[in-house]
Enzyme design. Structure first.
Site, mmCIF file in Angstrom:
data_model
loop_
_atom_site.group_PDB
_atom_site.id
_atom_site.type_symbol
_atom_site.label_atom_id
_atom_site.label_comp_id
_atom_site.label_asym_id
_atom_site.label_seq_id
_atom_site.Cartn_x
_atom_site.Cartn_y
_atom_site.Cartn_z
ATOM 1 N N TYR A 1 37.442 31.555 44.769
ATOM 2 C CA TYR A 1 37.428 32.614 43.745
ATOM 3 C C TYR A 1 36.062 33.298 43.710
ATOM 4 C CZ TYR A 1 36.731 34.547 39.057
ATOM 5 O OH TYR A 1 36.387 35.368 38.008
HETATM 6 N N1 LIG Z 1 37.763 35.601 30.785
HETATM 7 C C1 LIG Z 1 36.554 35.217 31.191
HETATM 8 O O1 LIG Z 1 35.900 34.372 30.546
HETATM 9 C C2 LIG Z 1 35.965 35.824 32.454
HETATM 10 C C3 LIG Z 1 34.770 35.315 32.976
HETATM 11 C C4 LIG Z 1 34.229 35.887 34.123
HETATM 12 C C5 LIG Z 1 34.870 36.963 34.736
HETATM 13 N N2 LIG Z 1 36.039 37.437 34.206
HETATM 14 C C6 LIG Z 1 36.700 38.567 34.884
HETATM 15 O O2 LIG Z 1 37.111 39.492 33.902
HETATM 16 C C7 LIG Z 1 38.354 40.096 34.279
HETATM 17 C C8 LIG Z 1 39.401 39.871 33.177
HETATM 18 O O3 LIG Z 1 39.488 38.477 32.879
HETATM 19 P P1 LIG Z 1 40.698 37.896 32.028
HETATM 20 O O4 LIG Z 1 40.287 36.567 31.576
HETATM 21 O O5 LIG Z 1 41.158 38.914 31.043
HETATM 22 O O6 LIG Z 1 41.823 37.728 33.189
HETATM 23 P P2 LIG Z 1 43.348 37.277 33.006
HETATM 24 O O7 LIG Z 1 43.638 36.820 31.629
HETATM 25 O O8 LIG Z 1 43.627 36.314 34.120
HETATM 26 O O9 LIG Z 1 44.166 38.644 33.266
HETATM 27 C C9 LIG Z 1 44.195 39.169 34.538
HETATM 28 C C10 LIG Z 1 45.023 40.439 34.595
HETATM 29 O O10 LIG Z 1 45.197 40.715 36.004
HETATM 30 C C11 LIG Z 1 46.572 40.999 36.249
HETATM 31 N N3 LIG Z 1 46.954 40.589 37.603
HETATM 32 C C12 LIG Z 1 46.939 39.345 38.137
HETATM 33 N N4 LIG Z 1 47.404 39.371 39.402
HETATM 34 C C13 LIG Z 1 47.714 40.669 39.671
HETATM 35 C C14 LIG Z 1 48.247 41.340 40.796
HETATM 36 N N5 LIG Z 1 48.610 40.686 41.918
HETATM 37 N N6 LIG Z 1 48.433 42.684 40.734
HETATM 38 C C15 LIG Z 1 48.110 43.359 39.613
HETATM 39 N N7 LIG Z 1 47.616 42.789 38.498
HETATM 40 C C16 LIG Z 1 47.420 41.439 38.531
HETATM 41 C C17 LIG Z 1 47.338 40.202 35.195
HETATM 42 O O11 LIG Z 1 48.584 40.826 34.981
HETATM 43 P P3 LIG Z 1 49.980 40.032 35.035
HETATM 44 O O12 LIG Z 1 49.899 38.963 33.985
HETATM 45 O O13 LIG Z 1 50.995 41.085 34.741
HETATM 46 O O14 LIG Z 1 50.067 39.457 36.413
HETATM 47 C C18 LIG Z 1 46.409 40.316 33.986
HETATM 48 O O15 LIG Z 1 46.709 41.506 33.269
HETATM 49 C C19 LIG Z 1 38.756 39.445 35.600
HETATM 50 O O16 LIG Z 1 38.353 40.281 36.675
HETATM 51 C C20 LIG Z 1 37.970 38.151 35.610
HETATM 52 O O17 LIG Z 1 37.706 37.681 36.918
HETATM 53 C C21 LIG Z 1 36.604 36.894 33.091
#
Ligand SMILES: NC(=O)c1ccc[n+]([C@@H]2O[C@H](COP(=O)([O-])OP(=O)(O)OC[C@H]3O[C@@H](n4cnc5c(N)ncnc54)[C@H](OP(=O)(O)O)[C@@H]3O)[C@@H](O)[C@H]2O)c1
Length: 244
Positions: free
Chosen positions: A155
């Site tokens: 990742y």
């Molecule tokens: N949350 C944290 O603490 C954290 C920390 C560091 C970095 N980040 C980064 O911040 C961003 C958002 O994080 P998050 O926690 O909100 O992520 P999340 O809850 O995992 O949500 C990810 C989103 O990506 C979509 N997605 C996944 N696979 C996909 C695909 N094949 N095609 C199109 N869409 C897809 C999902 O939609 P579906 O459900 O419809 O598949 C969902 O809307 C990410 O880039 C993550 O790496 C987050």
């Protein structure tokens, strides 16, 4: 905040950071196009607030050109693309199913680059007389690229690859498009994260609080408002604890 209403594409608005950012930008009066794979209550609430929702699976690279044309059918100008969509697999899951490593590279690296290219063809950003960029692409990466993550090597490697690509993309697209990254550390826990895990993660931070998704929206506002920022990575990690 920029004064003119902008047209913004965000990938992955079905939950958490993407949903919050879409809601924030809609509330500020912008026109927001958001992508989804699965329909959620959060997605329906955004549609009620004016979101233009388009289905997109970033694993289907062959459909990206058609998707870009679909976006061009919705607007004659695109100011901002936020590449937010992500999948987060542990290395032990990748060991059991090696295709997950390829999937993470496709969702985080290959498809966002190709989508940015297809959008430039279908809906070109143009060189402006005032020297300002006409468009901005923002990639959401991860602050652990610098620290390392022993259980998420694939990742983190995929996030490092796209973070490195912002410099090349900015060179290719200047002067019509700026390319930046936001690299968050912990933003939000998952409901299933237990108290020990939460303490462990928070104790690794200089400022031990769970910030929530609003800090990403604040940073997107800043990147939209400040026209000079290009090829930049903004780390949202509260600083790094020495020796940890
Ligand atoms: N949350 C944290 O603490 C954290 C920390 C560091 C970095 N980040 C980064 O911040 C961003 C958002 O994080 P998050 O926690 O909100 O992520 P999340 O809850 O995992 O949500 C990810 C989103 O990506 C979509 N997605 C996944 N696979 C996909 C695909 N094949 N095609 C199109 N869409 C897809 C999902 O939609 P579906 O459900 O419809 O598949 C969902 O809307 C990410 O880039 C993550 O790496 C987050």
């Amino acid at each position: 905040m920029t004064s003119r209403a902008q047209t913004i594409l965000i990938t992955g608005v079905t939950r958490r950071v993407g949903a919050h950012l879409a809601e924030h930008l809609l509330a500020a009066g912008h026109r927001v196009i958001g992508t989804y794979r699965h329909e959620t209550d959060a997605l329906h609430a955004l549609i009620d607030r004016g979101l233009i929702a388009l289905p997109l699976d970033l694993l289907e690279r062959e459909r990206l050109a058609a998707f870009a044309r679909q976006v061009a059918g919705q607007t004659d100008h695109l100011d901002l693309i936020v590449h937010n969509a992500s999948i987060w697999h542990r290395d032990e899951d990748v060991a059991a199913n090696p295709e997950l490593a390829t999937a993470m590279y496709t969702v985080h690296v290959t498809s966002p680059i190709e989508l940015t290219e297809h959008l430039q063809r279908a809906l070109p950003a143009r060189e402006r007389d005032d020297g300002h960029a006409d468009r901005q692409a923002v990639f959401i990466t991860d602050a652990h690229i610098d620290e390392g993550e022993p259980d998420h090597i694939h990742y983190i490697a995929s996030k490092a690859a796209i973070e490195s690509s912002i410099r090349s993309l900015a060179l290719r697209y200047a002067p019509h498009t700026r390319v930046n990254a936001i690299a968050p550390g912990l933003l939000m826990f998952h409901p299933e994260d237990d108290i020990e895990y939460r303490h462990h993660r928070l104790n690794r931070r200089l400022l031990p609080f769970e910030p929530g998704p609003g800090v990403v929206s604040q940073t997107v506002d800043y990147l939209m408002a400040c026209p000079l920022i290009n090829q930049a990575v903004i780390r949202l990690d509260t600083g790094r604890r020495w020796g940890n």
